[in-house]
Design a protein around this motif. Structure first.
Motif, PDB file in Angstrom:
ATOM      1  N   PHE A 191      36.486  12.294 -19.137  1.00 30.51           N
ATOM      2  CA  PHE A 191      37.495  12.909 -19.984  1.00 30.51           C
ATOM      3  C   PHE A 191      38.578  12.306 -20.552  1.00 30.51           C
ATOM      4  O   PHE A 191      38.912  12.696 -21.495  1.00 30.51           O
ATOM      5  N   MET A 192      39.243  11.562 -19.550  1.00 33.80           N
ATOM      6  CA  MET A 192      40.478  10.842 -20.116  1.00 33.80           C
ATOM      7  C   MET A 192      40.326   9.919 -21.386  1.00 33.80           C
ATOM      8  O   MET A 192      41.020   9.741 -22.174  1.00 33.80           O
ATOM      9  N   LEU A 193      39.052   9.271 -21.376  1.00 36.55           N
ATOM     10  CA  LEU A 193      38.942   8.442 -22.453  1.00 36.55           C
ATOM     11  C   LEU A 193      38.722   9.263 -23.804  1.00 36.55           C
ATOM     12  O   LEU A 193      39.265   8.739 -24.812  1.00 36.55           O
ATOM     13  N   MET A 194      38.148  10.455 -23.778  1.00 36.48           N
ATOM     14  CA  MET A 194      38.045  11.263 -24.913  1.00 36.48           C
ATOM     15  C   MET A 194      39.462  11.762 -25.279  1.00 36.48           C
ATOM     16  O   MET A 194      39.824  11.748 -26.433  1.00 36.48           O
ATOM     17  N   TYR A 195      40.053  12.152 -24.187  1.00 39.37           N
ATOM     18  CA  TYR A 195      41.469  12.929 -24.417  1.00 39.37           C
ATOM     19  C   TYR A 195      42.325  11.819 -25.201  1.00 39.37           C
ATOM     20  O   TYR A 195      43.076  12.177 -26.302  1.00 39.37           O
ATOM     21  N   MET A 196      42.532  10.721 -24.790  1.00 44.56           N
ATOM     22  CA  MET A 196      43.441   9.926 -25.108  1.00 44.56           C
ATOM     23  C   MET A 196      42.851   9.191 -26.371  1.00 44.56           C
ATOM     24  O   MET A 196      43.790   8.679 -27.312  1.00 44.56           O
ATOM     25  N   GLY A 197      41.593   9.084 -26.503  1.00 45.98           N
ATOM     26  CA  GLY A 197      41.065   8.632 -27.972  1.00 45.98           C
ATOM     27  C   GLY A 197      41.721   9.522 -29.098  1.00 45.98           C
ATOM     28  O   GLY A 197      42.045   9.273 -30.025  1.00 45.98           O
ATOM     29  N   VAL A 198      41.431  10.842 -28.737  1.00 41.62           N
ATOM     30  CA  VAL A 198      41.748  12.063 -29.675  1.00 41.62           C
ATOM     31  C   VAL A 198      43.402  11.940 -29.863  1.00 41.62           C
ATOM     32  O   VAL A 198      43.803  11.894 -31.154  1.00 41.62           O
ATOM     33  N   GLU A 199      44.007  11.813 -28.979  1.00 40.14           N
ATOM     34  CA  GLU A 199      45.592  11.663 -29.138  1.00 40.14           C
ATOM     35  C   GLU A 199      46.055  10.406 -29.913  1.00 40.14           C
ATOM     36  O   GLU A 199      46.796  10.721 -30.724  1.00 40.14           O
ATOM     37  N   VAL A 200      45.665   9.529 -29.773  1.00 46.53           N
ATOM     38  CA  VAL A 200      46.069   8.168 -30.353  1.00 46.53           C
ATOM     39  C   VAL A 200      45.315   8.203 -31.827  1.00 46.53           C
ATOM     40  O   VAL A 200      45.888   7.535 -32.646  1.00 46.53           O
ATOM     41  N   THR A 201      44.158   8.663 -31.902  1.00 44.66           N
ATOM     42  CA  THR A 201      43.484   8.688 -33.430  1.00 44.66           C
ATOM     43  C   THR A 201      44.367   9.427 -34.177  1.00 44.66           C
ATOM     44  O   THR A 201      44.633   9.057 -35.329  1.00 44.66           O
ATOM     45  N   LEU A 249      42.237  26.597 -16.226  1.00 41.03           N
ATOM     46  CA  LEU A 249      41.909  27.695 -17.279  1.00 41.03           C
ATOM     47  C   LEU A 249      42.985  27.130 -18.574  1.00 41.03           C
ATOM     48  O   LEU A 249      42.501  27.168 -19.550  1.00 41.03           O
ATOM     49  N   ALA A 250      44.056  26.464 -18.144  1.00 39.22           N
ATOM     50  CA  ALA A 250      45.013  26.044 -18.997  1.00 39.22           C
ATOM     51  C   ALA A 250      44.531  25.152 -19.874  1.00 39.22           C
ATOM     52  O   ALA A 250      44.517  24.920 -20.939  1.00 39.22           O
ATOM     53  N   VAL A 251      43.826  24.003 -19.322  1.00 37.21           N
ATOM     54  CA  VAL A 251      43.227  22.723 -19.748  1.00 37.21           C
ATOM     55  C   VAL A 251      42.264  23.482 -20.958  1.00 37.21           C
ATOM     56  O   VAL A 251      42.243  23.103 -22.147  1.00 37.21           O
ATOM     57  N   PHE A 252      41.281  24.150 -20.505  1.00 39.50           N
ATOM     58  CA  PHE A 252      40.181  25.068 -21.136  1.00 39.50           C
ATOM     59  C   PHE A 252      40.796  25.658 -22.423  1.00 39.50           C
ATOM     60  O   PHE A 252      40.350  25.413 -23.619  1.00 39.50           O
ATOM     61  N   LEU A 253      41.792  26.519 -22.472  1.00 37.92           N
ATOM     62  CA  LEU A 253      42.361  27.358 -23.340  1.00 37.92           C
ATOM     63  C   LEU A 253      43.092  26.081 -24.415  1.00 37.92           C
ATOM     64  O   LEU A 253      42.698  26.434 -25.679  1.00 37.92           O
ATOM     65  N   TYR A 254      43.890  25.431 -23.970  1.00 36.21           N
ATOM     66  CA  TYR A 254      44.505  24.263 -24.882  1.00 36.21           C
ATOM     67  C   TYR A 254      43.310  23.493 -25.816  1.00 36.21           C
ATOM     68  O   TYR A 254      43.760  23.488 -26.943  1.00 36.21           O
ATOM     69  N   MET A 290      36.794  16.831 -29.362  1.00 32.85           N
ATOM     70  CA  MET A 290      37.302  17.975 -28.591  1.00 32.85           C
ATOM     71  C   MET A 290      36.222  18.893 -28.003  1.00 32.85           C
ATOM     72  O   MET A 290      36.317  19.378 -26.843  1.00 32.85           O
ATOM     73  N   VAL A 291      35.210  19.014 -28.848  1.00 27.47           N
ATOM     74  CA  VAL A 291      34.028  19.921 -28.222  1.00 27.47           C
ATOM     75  C   VAL A 291      33.452  19.206 -26.927  1.00 27.47           C
ATOM     76  O   VAL A 291      33.281  20.055 -26.056  1.00 27.47           O
ATOM     77  N   SER A 292      33.280  17.875 -26.922  1.00 29.12           N
ATOM     78  CA  SER A 292      32.667  17.181 -25.926  1.00 29.12           C
ATOM     79  C   SER A 292      33.707  17.367 -24.642  1.00 29.12           C
ATOM     80  O   SER A 292      33.128  17.425 -23.489  1.00 29.12           O
ATOM     81  N   MET A 293      34.890  17.346 -24.954  1.00 25.77           N
ATOM     82  CA  MET A 293      36.038  17.406 -23.687  1.00 25.77           C
ATOM     83  C   MET A 293      35.896  18.717 -23.215  1.00 25.77           C
ATOM     84  O   MET A 293      35.999  19.060 -22.067  1.00 25.77           O
ATOM     85  N   THR A 294      35.846  19.946 -23.987  1.00 24.18           N
ATOM     86  CA  THR A 294      35.660  21.036 -23.412  1.00 24.18           C
ATOM     87  C   THR A 294      34.404  21.387 -22.444  1.00 24.18           C
ATOM     88  O   THR A 294      34.565  21.837 -21.280  1.00 24.18           O
ATOM     89  N   LEU A 295      33.128  20.723 -22.873  1.00 26.78           N
ATOM     90  CA  LEU A 295      32.063  20.952 -22.110  1.00 26.78           C
ATOM     91  C   LEU A 295      32.350  19.947 -20.941  1.00 26.78           C
ATOM     92  O   LEU A 295      31.934  20.294 -19.659  1.00 26.78           O
ATOM     93  N   TRP A 319      34.997  19.308 -19.201  1.00 31.58           N
ATOM     94  CA  TRP A 319      35.798  19.919 -18.486  1.00 31.58           C
ATOM     95  C   TRP A 319      35.244  20.884 -17.518  1.00 31.58           C
ATOM     96  O   TRP A 319      35.643  20.819 -16.084  1.00 31.58           O
ATOM     97  N   LEU A 320      34.281  21.476 -17.921  1.00 27.38           N
ATOM     98  CA  LEU A 320      33.598  22.564 -17.202  1.00 27.38           C
ATOM     99  C   LEU A 320      32.976  22.052 -16.142  1.00 27.38           C
ATOM    100  O   LEU A 320      32.633  22.636 -15.000  1.00 27.38           O
ATOM    101  N   ILE A 321      32.324  20.681 -16.030  1.00 33.11           N
ATOM    102  CA  ILE A 321      31.616  20.229 -14.795  1.00 33.11           C
ATOM    103  C   ILE A 321      32.325  19.261 -14.045  1.00 33.11           C
ATOM    104  O   ILE A 321      31.777  18.602 -12.956  1.00 33.11           O
ATOM    105  N   ILE A 322      33.685  19.042 -14.381  1.00 40.59           N
ATOM    106  CA  ILE A 322      34.396  18.486 -13.330  1.00 40.59           C
ATOM    107  C   ILE A 322      34.821  19.394 -12.052  1.00 40.59           C
ATOM    108  O   ILE A 322      35.325  20.371 -12.000  1.00 40.59           O
ATOM    109  N   PRO A 323      34.478  18.605 -10.896  1.00 41.22           N
ATOM    110  CA  PRO A 323      34.722  19.461  -9.679  1.00 41.22           C
ATOM    111  C   PRO A 323      36.102  19.917  -9.546  1.00 41.22           C
ATOM    112  O   PRO A 323      37.068  19.336 -10.008  1.00 41.22           O
ATOM    113  N   LYS A 324      36.333  20.991  -8.824  1.00 39.58           N
ATOM    114  CA  LYS A 324      37.456  21.489  -8.508  1.00 39.58           C
ATOM    115  C   LYS A 324      38.107  21.093  -7.067  1.00 39.58           C
ATOM    116  O   LYS A 324      37.165  20.679  -6.377  1.00 39.58           O
TER     117      LYS A 324
END
Length: 470
Positions: free
Chosen positions: A296-306, A354-359, A452-457, A459-464
């Protein structure tokens, strides 16, 4: 006729030791004459006095308030804000490094006469440095300790800026990006693992990542000016000055100590050690949650720096922006910094999940506006809002990881997650450069939206994790 009263001889009181009562309470040792018999009340007073003094705790065994606040080395407890300031400076430099590239990229292409594909080798080189730094961070913290690992990273960063400042041949420039990627990954991994170990970590993580965003906001304001000067590479002299300040601060504050020692200095509890005798790498790699969070962080930081690295080129080529388009990158990173502090109350209201999902969902919609609405102004505003919304995600995820992962593996796990994550910060911009070379720079937006779509999906399977009281 009544009998005369004959004075009775004084009956001696049992001797009272000096330790039992004060001298003031001791009966006089000299008799000046006949005295009346000691009454029962006097005996009671003496006995109460004896009990009062015998019940006082020994001054040798009673710990004082000052002793309770002492650290293991005998000094008084230190304020955590000094440590936080040092870590914030380190993260500020990381943001400065990442925010510098975007506005300088068109000038680098012009000076070295390289295409999108070749110039994206800078991101690939940085990616390799990030990967190696993330893997090495577990080794460094185990063999050298937190304080030494931070200083080693900062020294390597100084070497990288020394190479970049004179505007060397392009291959040397690529090597410098590798060194800076390694150094930044090493420092970020240690800093995130350290702050996540605090009992109340969510607000502190927001603060240090706000420092990252502030550095990324300030860098384009400076690098945009240098990009228009003959000595454009002198921008890295400014970076060198900040890096030297960072090294001196880390040495002065942490003094090459281990993480446990630094935590004890500010009164934080040290995580218990696991019972497993396996290698730390094996213990970390066996955790499924570590790999999900790292991806998840790989995708997030990739989006941010790109976004930060390529949005200026996109605005210039697709929207017809001028030489001041570099300030749009500042708007993005400014939103990033603001979101990490300004949305803390929203995170607390909604909860991490919920915050991460909505953002992510809202940011994806704004990225669609940048792609589909042919307006320079609306695109610039949308990019700033994207930064505002995705800004809190990194500290939220690190805080969530501290709830999921074992305490004794937290620092190493955060190092691994940060290392893999920062790989995306270099790999995805490299992919964006290759796509721009083949298809055109317009391909940037479809790539970002798919991530971003991949990040959303994901995030839903990362354990609580369990919710730690803060």
């Amino acid at each position: 006729m009544t009998d005369p009263i004959i004075p009775q001889p004084h009956e001696p009181v049992p001797p009272i030791l000096e330790d039992d009562i004060s001298v003031k309470s001791r009966p006089s040792q000299t008799n000046t004459g006949p005295e009346p018999r000691a009454t029962e009340g006097n005996d009671t007073i003496i006995e109460l006095t004896r009990l009062e003094y015998s019940s006082k705790p020994s001054p040798v065994t009673a710990p004082t308030d000052v002793e309770a606040r002492d650290t293991p080395d005998g000094g008084p407890r230190k304020s955590p804000y000094v440590q936080m300031a040092a870590i914030c400076l380190s993260l500020f430099l990381a943001g400065w490094n990442d925010g510098s590239t975007g506005p300088l990229l068109p000038r680098i292409q012009q000076v070295y006469h390289v295409s999108y594909g070749i110039v994206s080798l800078l991101f690939l080189s940085s990616s390799l440095g990030f990967i190696l730094g993330g893997v090495a961070s577990v080794y460094f913290v185990g063999h050298f300790g937190f304080g030494k690992a931070m200083v080693i990273g900062s020294l390597i960063q100084i070497v990288g800026y020394c190479i970049q400042a004179p505007g060397p041949p392009f291959p040397a420039f690529v090597i410098a990006f590798f060194l800076n990627g390694f150094a930044e990954s090493l420092q970020c991994a240690q800093a995130n693992g350290y702050v996540a170990s605090f009992k109340v970590s969510s607000s502190k993580l927001g603060l240090v990542h706000c420092a990252y965003g502030t550095g990324a906001l300030a860098a384009p304001l400076v690098s945009t000016q240098f990009a228009q000067l003959p000595r454009w590479s002198f921008h890295y002299l400014v970076s060198l000055g900040v890096a030297c300040m960072n090294t001196c601060t880390l040495l002065a504050v942490f003094r090459l100590k281990t993480q446990d020692d630094c935590l004890r200095e500010v009164g934080e509890e040290v995580a218990e050690r696991g019972q497993s005798k396996d290698n730390v790498y094996k213990q970390i790699l066996r955790l499924k949650a570590v790999h999900l969070i790292a991806l998840f962080m790989l995708m997030y930081m990739g989006v941010e720096v790109t976004i930060g690295g390529w949005i200026v080129s996109y605005i210039i080529k697709v929207r017809g922006g001028g030489s001041s388009s570099g300030y749009i990158s500042s708007g993005f990173f400014g939103g990033l910094a603001l979101g990490r502090i300004g949305l803390l109350w929203v995170n607390k209201k909604l909860g991490n999940r919920l915050a991460v999902f909505l953002y992510i969902v809202i940011a994806t919609g704004l990225e669609l506006i940048v792609w589909l609405v042919p307006s320079l102004i609306s695109g610039a505003i949308a990019i700033s809002l994207v930064g505002l919304l995705i800004g809190p995600i990194y500290p939220i995820v690190v805080n969530e990881a501290s709830h999921i992962l074992p305490g004794w593996l937290l620092s190493g796990s955060i190092g691994w997650i940060a290392g893999v994550g920062t790989t995306g910060a270099a790999a995805l911009p490299f992919i964006a450069g290759q796509l721009a070379q083949e298809k055109g720079i317009w391909s940037l937006q479809p790539l970002l939206i798919s991530m971003m779509v991949s990040m959303t999906l994901l995030w839903l399977i990362i354990p609580k994790g369990h919710q730690r009281v803060e």
